[in-house]
Scaffold this motif. Structure first.
Motif, mmCIF file in Angstrom:
data_model
loop_
_atom_site.group_PDB
_atom_site.id
_atom_site.type_symbol
_atom_site.label_atom_id
_atom_site.label_comp_id
_atom_site.label_asym_id
_atom_site.label_seq_id
_atom_site.Cartn_x
_atom_site.Cartn_y
_atom_site.Cartn_z
ATOM 1 N N GLN A 50 58.787 32.879 24.136
ATOM 2 C CA GLN A 50 57.350 32.710 24.328
ATOM 3 C C GLN A 50 56.990 32.831 25.800
ATOM 4 O O GLN A 50 57.745 32.367 26.660
ATOM 5 C CB GLN A 50 56.899 31.344 23.823
ATOM 6 N N PRO A 51 55.835 33.419 26.087
ATOM 7 C CA PRO A 51 55.425 33.511 27.495
ATOM 8 C C PRO A 51 55.078 32.138 28.057
ATOM 9 O O PRO A 51 54.595 31.266 27.344
ATOM 10 C CB PRO A 51 54.183 34.398 27.435
ATOM 11 N N LYS A 52 55.346 31.964 29.317
ATOM 12 C CA LYS A 52 54.957 30.744 30.035
ATOM 13 C C LYS A 52 53.663 31.073 30.775
ATOM 14 O O LYS A 52 53.575 32.084 31.467
ATOM 15 C CB LYS A 52 56.028 30.337 31.057
ATOM 16 N N ARG A 53 52.685 30.242 30.623
ATOM 17 C CA ARG A 53 51.397 30.462 31.275
ATOM 18 C C ARG A 53 50.971 29.217 32.038
ATOM 19 O O ARG A 53 51.318 28.098 31.665
ATOM 20 C CB ARG A 53 50.315 30.803 30.238
ATOM 21 N N LYS A 54 50.198 29.434 33.087
ATOM 22 C CA LYS A 54 49.606 28.332 33.834
ATOM 23 C C LYS A 54 48.556 27.658 32.947
ATOM 24 O O LYS A 54 48.029 28.275 32.023
ATOM 25 C CB LYS A 54 48.902 28.850 35.088
ATOM 26 N N LYS A 55 48.232 26.432 33.291
ATOM 27 C CA LYS A 55 47.133 25.756 32.584
ATOM 28 C C LYS A 55 45.848 26.531 32.848
ATOM 29 O O LYS A 55 45.638 27.023 33.966
ATOM 30 C CB LYS A 55 46.993 24.325 33.060
ATOM 31 N N PRO A 56 44.995 26.648 31.836
ATOM 32 C CA PRO A 56 43.743 27.366 32.047
ATOM 33 C C PRO A 56 42.859 26.671 33.083
ATOM 34 O O PRO A 56 42.845 25.437 33.153
ATOM 35 C CB PRO A 56 43.059 27.330 30.675
ATOM 36 N N VAL A 57 42.157 27.451 33.860
ATOM 37 C CA VAL A 57 41.188 26.913 34.809
ATOM 38 C C VAL A 57 39.891 26.726 34.043
ATOM 39 O O VAL A 57 39.310 27.695 33.531
ATOM 40 C CB VAL A 57 40.975 27.881 36.003
ATOM 41 N N ILE A 58 39.443 25.489 33.940
ATOM 42 C CA ILE A 58 38.188 25.184 33.256
ATOM 43 C C ILE A 58 37.223 24.660 34.304
ATOM 44 O O ILE A 58 37.450 23.631 34.920
ATOM 45 C CB ILE A 58 38.420 24.146 32.129
ATOM 46 N N PHE A 59 36.140 25.377 34.509
ATOM 47 C CA PHE A 59 35.207 25.030 35.578
ATOM 48 C C PHE A 59 34.291 23.863 35.223
ATOM 49 O O PHE A 59 33.818 23.169 36.110
ATOM 50 C CB PHE A 59 34.378 26.249 35.964
ATOM 51 N N HIS A 60 34.027 23.679 33.953
ATOM 52 C CA HIS A 60 33.125 22.598 33.568
ATOM 53 C C HIS A 60 33.435 22.184 32.142
ATOM 54 O O HIS A 60 33.674 23.020 31.283
ATOM 55 C CB HIS A 60 31.668 23.078 33.661
ATOM 56 N N LYS A 61 33.461 20.854 31.925
ATOM 57 C CA LYS A 61 33.663 20.320 30.561
ATOM 58 C C LYS A 61 32.446 19.559 30.142
ATOM 59 O O LYS A 61 31.823 18.867 30.886
ATOM 60 C CB LYS A 61 34.877 19.394 30.511
#
Length: 185
Positions: A174-185
């Motif tokens: 499986q690919p390793k990915r960085k945590k998604p950048v979420i600008f606003h929750k």
């Protein structure tokens, strides 16, 4: 393979077996690609399939030469100069099948729609244990007037996704990915 497993395990594949993808399977993959969402219902996609290994190898060499001759236009490719100079390096990963996705520029949404179609194809192929890789190095060569004339591609169509494909030599983790950048929750 269920949808979530397919998405979680999909990787770009750069090593293929010599097994040929059947015409029926390629047609099925393209039809699955065209199930993608499409802006204004325009369905602006068109496809070219190349299965001649000599032609694919020739296109690889032509692309490598073009890029090496024009590196100043593409400074982000300087890191790949040694690859491009290597006689053993194939930009199409020695695949025996290329699937090229073109978009009709009469649709404002053609890049988005064709990218969605390509993604559908890649995920469906992965579920069939067929590997794919989007080949950015081929963007110029497979979009020239000469190439379009040879493969009967209308002038109003532009290349969106050059894709190498083939049965995977090995299953990848499986690919390793960085945590998604979420600008606003």
């Amino acid at each position: 393979m269920d949808t979530l497993e397919c998405i979680n395990s999909k990787r770009s594949v750069r090593a293929y077996t010599n097994e040929i993808i059947s015409e029926e399977t390629l047609t099925n993959l393209i039809e699955l690609g065209t199930k993608a969402s499409t802006g204004s219902g325009m369905e602006p996609w068109g496809f070219v399939i190349i299965r001649d290994k000599n032609e694919i190898d020739s296109l690889s060499e032509l692309s490598k030469k073009y890029l090496l001759d024009n590196l100043e236009k593409y400074p982000y490719l300087n890191q790949y100069e040694s690859w491009l100079k290597s006689p053993e390096y194939s930009i199409f990963n020695n695949a025996n099948t290329l699937l090229l996705v073109y978009g009709n520029t009469e649709s404002h949404w053609y890049i988005y729609d064709c990218s969605l179609a390509a993604s559908n194809i890649m995920l469906a192929a992965h579920s069939m244990e067929i590997g794919t890789c989007w080949i950015g190095f081929a963007e110029h060569t497979l979009n020239t007037k000469e190439f379009k004339e040879k493969y009967n591609i209308p002038d109003k169509y532009e290349l969106v996704c050059p894709m190498s494909m083939g049965y995977m030599k090995t299953k990848l983790s499986q690919p390793k990915r960085k945590k998604p950048v979420i600008f606003h929750k």
